[in-house]
Design an enzyme around this catalytic site. Structure first.
Site, mmCIF file in Angstrom:
data_model
loop_
_atom_site.group_PDB
_atom_site.id
_atom_site.type_symbol
_atom_site.label_atom_id
_atom_site.label_comp_id
_atom_site.label_asym_id
_atom_site.label_seq_id
_atom_site.Cartn_x
_atom_site.Cartn_y
_atom_site.Cartn_z
ATOM 1 N N TRP A 180 35.647 34.257 38.220
ATOM 2 C CA TRP A 180 35.341 35.007 39.440
ATOM 3 C C TRP A 180 33.986 35.660 39.265
ATOM 4 O O TRP A 180 33.726 36.283 38.246
ATOM 5 C CB TRP A 180 36.399 36.098 39.720
ATOM 6 N N GLU A 221 38.370 31.751 41.529
ATOM 7 C CA GLU A 221 38.873 32.774 42.469
ATOM 8 C C GLU A 221 37.836 33.095 43.529
ATOM 9 O O GLU A 221 36.698 33.434 43.225
ATOM 10 C CB GLU A 221 39.214 34.049 41.662
ATOM 11 N N LYS A 223 36.616 35.221 47.173
ATOM 12 C CA LYS A 223 36.701 36.613 47.636
ATOM 13 C C LYS A 223 36.068 36.734 49.010
ATOM 14 O O LYS A 223 35.200 35.927 49.369
ATOM 15 C CB LYS A 223 35.988 37.527 46.629
ATOM 16 N N ASP A 254 43.669 35.508 45.290
ATOM 17 C CA ASP A 254 44.005 36.917 45.051
ATOM 18 C C ASP A 254 44.363 37.452 46.428
ATOM 19 O O ASP A 254 43.566 37.329 47.374
ATOM 20 C CB ASP A 254 42.777 37.618 44.452
ATOM 21 N N HIS A 257 41.936 39.332 48.615
ATOM 22 C CA HIS A 257 40.636 38.731 48.882
ATOM 23 C C HIS A 257 40.512 38.013 50.213
ATOM 24 O O HIS A 257 39.750 37.053 50.335
ATOM 25 C CB HIS A 257 40.269 37.781 47.742
ATOM 26 N N HIS A 281 46.512 35.851 41.919
ATOM 27 C CA HIS A 281 46.379 37.221 41.455
ATOM 28 C C HIS A 281 47.209 38.043 42.424
ATOM 29 O O HIS A 281 46.879 38.112 43.618
ATOM 30 C CB HIS A 281 44.924 37.699 41.520
ATOM 31 N N ASP A 289 40.317 45.418 49.581
ATOM 32 C CA ASP A 289 40.769 44.934 48.277
ATOM 33 C C ASP A 289 40.855 46.111 47.306
ATOM 34 O O ASP A 289 40.138 46.171 46.315
ATOM 35 C CB ASP A 289 39.758 43.882 47.778
ATOM 36 N N ASP A 291 43.179 47.089 45.301
ATOM 37 C CA ASP A 291 43.886 46.874 44.034
ATOM 38 C C ASP A 291 44.885 47.974 43.690
ATOM 39 O O ASP A 291 44.925 48.467 42.563
ATOM 40 C CB ASP A 291 42.889 46.630 42.882
ATOM 41 N N ASP A 321 46.888 41.625 39.120
ATOM 42 C CA ASP A 321 45.501 42.102 39.122
ATOM 43 C C ASP A 321 45.396 43.345 39.994
ATOM 44 O O ASP A 321 45.241 43.242 41.206
ATOM 45 C CB ASP A 321 44.557 41.002 39.644
#
Ligand code: RNT
Ligand code: ZN
Length: 412
Positions: A180, A221, A223, A254, A257, A281, A289, A291, A321
């Protein structure tokens, strides 16, 4: 009859085999990200976290050294049931006086992690770290127009392929290496194509490194945007998906993303139709995003259902993640990973065959009633039995609190 036996009977009435679900879940490996323990800090430099990702919060007890991080990972693993792998980033190299830059990383810099994994009989997954480093120039790495910068990061990628090969060989478990890059622009670019063509060329160069394709799985990955990089992302969804397909590597999604109304749960089947393997992820984005720690929420359950009911457990690399620095970091690890596992168990306890039949018969009335019914079956009793069989404490909070008082608060 105990609660598990009675719950099992209730599930059996719906044609669901709870024993099979428990046995199946015990076989699923979740790759646990090391970076929850130190707010994505790593050990290879004092450079601040960059790349458009951010941790917020300053809860006490962040791991400051490899030994502290390893101890915290052990604490978390002792409270997580089932099979795990350790997901490392290149920035977690352990130098012990023998420093090397990212383009010169060698197995010796990860020997301690290999020792750690071997002693616990787990595999290692790996990530080149294309951020938090002085060679990130103007927010660009593999797509940089500065050939010196681009080459540096290509060399980093190559070292990481070699390291992934080493991890797979040493541990005896396959290694998933995820690429990524944060590359993008804050404001509207004049040329969107050239950076993407440079990224493509860089990936080709990295993938030319020899590696054992039966043991190392390289993923890419995508995004949508990063903080400070809002207008343009080099590694967009279309770029990464097209590249993965063409190069025969594994696409990674992810779920933070994408635009907020896009759902990864809906994308999984489309990807399974064209890819032998896909990677995830699992995270929780709150409005962006962000997280946040994974919860046992609707989208996590829906993602798990798409893996389970499409018989794709062996085709999906599942990794966590997220990074929350505002709460106890070990609790964040355990809660999030357990929630991924809970969602998988929940998915394994759905009346899938019956529901598919109803869909094909276009009986959406009964399908709705049945799927709502399935939500309130005694799932908690089956999960409790899983923890019991796996010999992990259901009440992890007190154990973590004790660790916080004895260990974490002393880290000033
Ligand atoms: C960033 C990506 C990436 C990172 C980790 C630390 O938006 O999700 O996977 O979170 O590599
Ligand atoms: Zn990610």
């Amino acid at each position: 009859m105990n609660r598990f036996e009675s719950a099992k009977e209730i599930y059996a009435k719906h044609g669901i085999d709870a024993e099979k679900a428990l046995a199946d879940l015990a076989q699923v490996t979740v790759s646990v990200h090391c970076w929850q323990g130190d707010d994505v800090g790593g050990f290879d430099s004092d450079d601040a976290l960059s790349g458009g990702i951010q941790t917020t919060g300053n809860y006490p007890g962040k791991a400051r050294t490899p030994d502290e991080l390893m101890a915290d990972i052990d604490k978390a693993f002792s409270l997580i049931p089932g099979k795990v792998k350790l997901n490392l980033h290149a920035s977690y190299a352990i130098f012990d006086g023998n420093r090397a830059d990212r383009d010169a990383l060698k197995p010796e810099h990860f020997a301690k992690w290999v020792e750690f994994a071997k002693a616990r009989n787990i595999g290692i997954d790996f990530n080149p770290t294309f951020f938090s480093h002085a060679m990130v120039k103007d927010g660009l790495t593999l797509s940089s127009p500065d050939e010196e910068v681009r080459k540096f990061w290509v060399e980093h990628g190559k070292r990481c392929v070699e390291l992934s090969d080493y991890f797979a060989k040493e541990t005896g478990y396959p290694c998933v290496m995820n690429i990524w890059i944060p590359d993008g622009y804050k404001d509207i670019p004049a040329d969107r194509l050239s950076p993407r063509l440079r990224f493509k060329k860089s990936l080709d160069e990295i993938l030319a490194t020899p590696y054992d394709k039966s043991k190392v799985f390289i993923t890419l990955e995508s995004k949508v945007f990063g903080i400070g990089l809002e207008s343009y992302t080099v590694g967009s969804a279309e770029f990464c998906l097209s590249y993965s397909t063409k190069a025969g590597i594994v696409p990674l999604m992810d779920n933070g993303h994408y635009h907020p109304t896009e759902l990864v749960s809906d994308k999984i089947s489309a990807m399974l139709a064209f890819n032998e393997k896909i990677a995830l992820h699992v995270t929780r984005g709150v409005r962006w995003d962000s997280d946040h720690v994974v919860l046992f929420d609707d989208e996590t359950k829906e993602i798990a259902k798409e893996i389970v009911r499409n018989d794709a457990i062996d085709r999906v690399f599942i990794a966590t993640d997220y990074f929350d620095a505002s709460i106890n970091r070990i609790s964040a690890w355990v809660t999030g990973v357990r929630n991924v596992q809970k969602a998988l168990l929940f998915a394994m306890l759905q009346p899938d065959a019956k529901m598919k039949e109803l869909q094909d018969a276009s009986n959406f009335t009964e399908l709705m009633v049945l799927s709502e019914e399935a939500k309130t079956l005694p799932f908690g009793d089956i999960w409790a039995e899983y923890l019991n069989r796996q010999k992990v404490e259901p009440d992890y909070l007190n154990i973590i609190k004790e660790y916080e008082e004895k260990v974490l608060v002393n880290r000033k």
